[in-house]
Motif scaffolding. Structure first.
Motif, PDB file in Angstrom:
ATOM      1  N   ALA A   5     -17.635  -0.346  -8.106  1.00  0.00           N
ATOM      2  CA  ALA A   5     -16.434  -0.287  -8.935  1.00  0.00           C
ATOM      3  C   ALA A   5     -15.212  -0.155  -8.034  1.00  0.00           C
ATOM      4  N   ALA A   6     -14.277  -1.082  -8.176  1.00  0.00           N
ATOM      5  CA  ALA A   6     -13.051  -1.094  -7.373  1.00  0.00           C
ATOM      6  C   ALA A   6     -11.870  -0.664  -8.227  1.00  0.00           C
ATOM      7  N   ASN A   7     -10.966   0.105  -7.645  1.00  0.00           N
ATOM      8  CA  ASN A   7      -9.885   0.746  -8.399  1.00  0.00           C
ATOM      9  C   ASN A   7      -8.566  -0.003  -8.294  1.00  0.00           C
ATOM     10  N   TYR A   8      -8.306  -0.909  -9.232  1.00  0.00           N
ATOM     11  CA  TYR A   8      -6.962  -1.504  -9.289  1.00  0.00           C
ATOM     12  C   TYR A   8      -5.980  -0.493  -9.865  1.00  0.00           C
ATOM     13  N   HIS A   9      -6.431   0.388 -10.722  1.00  0.00           N
ATOM     14  CA  HIS A   9      -5.498   1.316 -11.360  1.00  0.00           C
ATOM     15  C   HIS A   9      -5.056   2.429 -10.426  1.00  0.00           C
ATOM     16  N   VAL A  10      -5.824   2.738  -9.394  1.00  0.00           N
ATOM     17  CA  VAL A  10      -5.449   3.787  -8.442  1.00  0.00           C
ATOM     18  C   VAL A  10      -4.848   3.186  -7.172  1.00  0.00           C
ATOM     19  N   SER A  11      -5.478   2.142  -6.664  1.00  0.00           N
ATOM     20  CA  SER A  11      -5.039   1.527  -5.400  1.00  0.00           C
ATOM     21  C   SER A  11      -4.928   0.015  -5.579  1.00  0.00           C
ATOM     22  N   PRO A  12      -3.937  -0.435  -6.332  1.00  0.00           N
ATOM     23  CA  PRO A  12      -3.823  -1.872  -6.601  1.00  0.00           C
ATOM     24  C   PRO A  12      -3.602  -2.700  -5.340  1.00  0.00           C
ATOM     25  N   ALA A  13      -3.025  -2.103  -4.311  1.00  0.00           N
ATOM     26  CA  ALA A  13      -2.747  -2.855  -3.084  1.00  0.00           C
ATOM     27  C   ALA A  13      -4.012  -3.312  -2.378  1.00  0.00           C
ATOM     28  N   SER A  14      -5.108  -2.580  -2.547  1.00  0.00           N
ATOM     29  CA  SER A  14      -6.311  -2.861  -1.769  1.00  0.00           C
ATOM     30  C   SER A  14      -7.485  -3.345  -2.598  1.00  0.00           C
ATOM     31  N   VAL A  15      -7.259  -3.706  -3.855  1.00  0.00           N
ATOM     32  CA  VAL A  15      -8.390  -4.090  -4.708  1.00  0.00           C
ATOM     33  C   VAL A  15      -9.071  -5.361  -4.208  1.00  0.00           C
ATOM     34  N   LEU A  16      -8.307  -6.334  -3.737  1.00  0.00           N
ATOM     35  CA  LEU A  16      -8.925  -7.579  -3.265  1.00  0.00           C
ATOM     36  C   LEU A  16      -9.709  -7.336  -1.983  1.00  0.00           C
ATOM     37  N   GLU A  17      -9.161  -6.501  -1.115  1.00  0.00           N
ATOM     38  CA  GLU A  17      -9.874  -6.125   0.110  1.00  0.00           C
ATOM     39  C   GLU A  17     -11.186  -5.416  -0.234  1.00  0.00           C
ATOM     40  N   ALA A  18     -11.155  -4.545  -1.244  1.00  0.00           N
ATOM     41  CA  ALA A  18     -12.347  -3.775  -1.610  1.00  0.00           C
ATOM     42  C   ALA A  18     -13.462  -4.680  -2.118  1.00  0.00           C
ATOM     43  N   VAL A  19     -13.137  -5.587  -3.050  1.00  0.00           N
ATOM     44  CA  VAL A  19     -14.196  -6.437  -3.596  1.00  0.00           C
ATOM     45  C   VAL A  19     -14.699  -7.427  -2.551  1.00  0.00           C
ATOM     46  N   ALA A  22       0.831  -1.205   0.000  1.00  0.00           N
ATOM     47  CA  ALA A  22       0.000   0.000   0.000  1.00  0.00           C
ATOM     48  C   ALA A  22       0.861   1.249   0.000  1.00  0.00           C
ATOM     49  N   PHE A  23       0.447   2.219  -0.776  1.00  0.00           N
ATOM     50  CA  PHE A  23       1.105   3.523  -0.782  1.00  0.00           C
ATOM     51  C   PHE A  23       0.525   4.374   0.334  1.00  0.00           C
ATOM     52  N   SER A  24       1.385   5.062   1.064  1.00  0.00           N
ATOM     53  CA  SER A  24       0.924   5.926   2.138  1.00  0.00           C
ATOM     54  C   SER A  24       0.740   7.353   1.642  1.00  0.00           C
ATOM     55  N   PHE A  25      -0.482   7.874   1.845  1.00  0.00           N
ATOM     56  CA  PHE A  25      -0.784   9.250   1.461  1.00  0.00           C
ATOM     57  C   PHE A  25      -0.621  10.217   2.640  1.00  0.00           C
ATOM     58  N   ALA A  26      -0.004   9.738   3.729  1.00  0.00           N
ATOM     59  CA  ALA A  26       0.060  10.545   4.941  1.00  0.00           C
ATOM     60  C   ALA A  26       0.763  11.880   4.708  1.00  0.00           C
ATOM     61  N   GLU A  27       1.906  11.832   4.022  1.00  0.00           N
ATOM     62  CA  GLU A  27       2.657  13.070   3.784  1.00  0.00           C
ATOM     63  C   GLU A  27       1.894  14.002   2.857  1.00  0.00           C
ATOM     64  N   LEU A  28       1.322  13.422   1.797  1.00  0.00           N
ATOM     65  CA  LEU A  28       0.580  14.227   0.836  1.00  0.00           C
ATOM     66  C   LEU A  28      -0.641  14.865   1.484  1.00  0.00           C
ATOM     67  N   ALA A  29      -1.283  14.152   2.406  1.00  0.00           N
ATOM     68  CA  ALA A  29      -2.486  14.675   3.062  1.00  0.00           C
ATOM     69  C   ALA A  29      -2.180  15.905   3.910  1.00  0.00           C
ATOM     70  N   ARG A  30      -0.923  16.073   4.291  1.00  0.00           N
ATOM     71  CA  ARG A  30      -0.543  17.242   5.097  1.00  0.00           C
ATOM     72  C   ARG A  30      -0.131  18.435   4.227  1.00  0.00           C
ATOM     73  N   SER A  31      -0.271  18.287   2.928  1.00  0.00           N
ATOM     74  CA  SER A  31       0.142  19.345   2.017  1.00  0.00           C
ATOM     75  C   SER A  31      -0.712  20.596   2.205  1.00  0.00           C
ATOM     76  N   PRO A  32      -0.090  21.770   2.412  1.00  0.00           N
ATOM     77  CA  PRO A  32      -0.866  23.015   2.485  1.00  0.00           C
ATOM     78  C   PRO A  32      -1.682  23.264   1.224  1.00  0.00           C
ATOM     79  N   GLN A  33      -1.136  22.888   0.067  1.00  0.00           N
ATOM     80  CA  GLN A  33      -1.865  23.115  -1.175  1.00  0.00           C
ATOM     81  C   GLN A  33      -3.124  22.255  -1.224  1.00  0.00           C
ATOM     82  N   LEU A  34      -3.025  20.995  -0.785  1.00  0.00           N
ATOM     83  CA  LEU A  34      -4.193  20.120  -0.789  1.00  0.00           C
ATOM     84  C   LEU A  34      -5.278  20.667   0.132  1.00  0.00           C
TER      85      LEU A  34
END
Length: 434
Positions: A277-291, A191-203
């Protein structure tokens, strides 16, 4: 809070036809398209939108089932910021292909506004419109709520003038050492961690700009129930006052939920008996968990008697593997821009991608997305898609393709359709029917 009823009371019936997921699917399932209206470097939004309309016409000719458009904001390389508008344009330029959203970010607008927009399009193109809903807009609202007051935008013309250097965070890292696994032939990266990106002032600033000052985004499940209630004409306020959305009430739209994990979106879709609809193209690590989460939560409804799952994949097809890999070169650089806080940049040429000097951190940043992109000849990609279908039990596959050249993108979808159709014919001959 409203007294909106859950979707099990829905009047309309989905066109999604579930296949059994108890055993591997024996023949190819339908293919659909997810389009971001990418803006190539050296081009503009108008060109990207005209390309989307042209691609939709080709998709209809080639036999794709659906043509969905995404919703993205503040991205220099993506033109699909207003799905309902673009869906109306595409529906008007085509004849029978289903057209829809993948997905409306429900946290950015009210359920009634969404129903009115899609009801208006459905009034002109009845029975062809899909309304896909996503939770990402709610996450943006949560980021605003969590952000320091200093990051909240002032409502002045200068509010968006944040220096570029202050906007982009350091490249995010995965939460754990990179370890991939292969499940029955399908690559599942860490899994990719979005933790750093989520703290972005621009976001945080962008999220705030998409909300009215002081607005509260309701819980996603509550929003979905309100959408259903407005479509059905059953909406009542807590005090019992009826409100009717016109256009919108009685619209023949097909309601979908999109999700990238086994969290709330998957559960909301399952509990309300909606297609997912499950996103393998965006979050391939969690597609099996999602379905799996969706299927576990599924309750039969008037919409579906069995779960119905669409799984997305990022694909580039060319006449041979080497040509496809060349066309796919810019993808990593494009993903890098997104994950460093810049947002989607105008899609580079292969030459521009070659000019980038990659660090090891850069490569690690985009590895999960690059490694799970299906780039190759028609036979190579069709086989990888069959693996994805088999492992996820997908009832339908949602294909997203981005290349710098529009002709290359059209050709990719043409080659894939031909290979997939040939596979269906072979399977039909082996089984006695199509």
């Amino acid at each position: 809070m409203s007294t909106a009823r859950p979707v099990s009371t829905a009047r309309s019936v989905s066109t999604a036809q579930p296949v059994s997921t108890a055993q591997p699917v024996s023949r190819p399932v339908p293919l659909s398209i997810l389009d971001l209206s990418p803006i190539p470097s050296g081009s503009g939004a108008g060109d990207a939108l005209r390309n989307s309309i042209d691609l939709a016409r080709h998709a209809e000719r080639l036999g794709y089932l659906r043509y969905w458009v995404a919703e993205h904001h503040f991205a220099a390389g993506v033109a699909s910021s207003a799905p309902a508008v673009l869906i109306g344009l595409i529906a008007a330029a085509t004849n029978h292909i289903r057209v829809g959203s993948g997905a409306v970010q429900l946290g950015h607008q009210t359920p009634v506004a969404v129903v009115e927009q899609f009801g208006l399009v459905d009034a002109l193109h009845p029975g062809r419109i899909d309304l896909g809903l996503g939770r990402s807009g709610q996450r943006r609202a949560e980021i605003v709520a969590e952000a320091p007051q200093s990051l909240q935008p002032a409502r002045t013309p200068q509010s968006a003038q944040v220096p570029r250097a202050a906007q982009a965070p350091q490249a995010a890292r995965t939460a754990a050492p990179r370890e991939s696994r292969v499940v029955d032939g399908l690559l599942i990266p860490p899994a990719f961690s979005f933790a750093e990106l989520a703290r972005s002032p621009q976001l945080a600033l962008q999220a705030a700009l998409l909300q009215q000052p002081g607005a509260r985004t309701p819980d996603f499940a509550e929003q979905v129930d309100e959408v259903v209630a407005f479509l059905e004409g059953t909406y009542r306020s807590p005090g019992g006052i009826a409100v009717h959305a016109v256009p919108g009430e009685g619209a023949e739209v097909e309601l979908w939920i999109l999700g990238s994990s086994g969290g709330q979106s998957a559960k909301v879709a399952g509990e309300r008996g909606l297609p997912f609809a499950a996103n393998y193209h965006v979050s391939p690590a969690s597609v099996l968990e999602a379905v799996e989460s969706y299927r576990e939560a599924f309750t039969p409804s008037k919409v579906l008697s069995e779960p119905y799952v669409v799984v997305s994949a990022d694909v580039v097809v060319a006449e041979d593997d080497a040509t496809a890999r060349e066309l796919a070169k810019p993808y990593g650089l494009w993903v890098r821009a997104i994950r460093t806080g810049q947002g989607a940049i105008p899609y580079p040429t292969p030459g521009e991608a070659d000019a980038h000097i990659w660090s090891e951190a850069d490569r690690e940043l985009v590895a999960d997305r690059v490694d799970t992109q299906f780039a190759g000849s028609p036979e190579t990609v069709a086989e990888r898609l069959r693996v994805l279908q088999r492992v996820t039990g997908a009832d339908e596959l949602l294909i997203t393709t981005i290349t710098h050249g529009h002709a290359d993108r059209v050709r990719s979808y043409e080659l894939l359709a031909e290979a997939w159709h040939a596979g269906a014919l072979d399977a039909g001959r082996a089984g006695g029917s199509l």
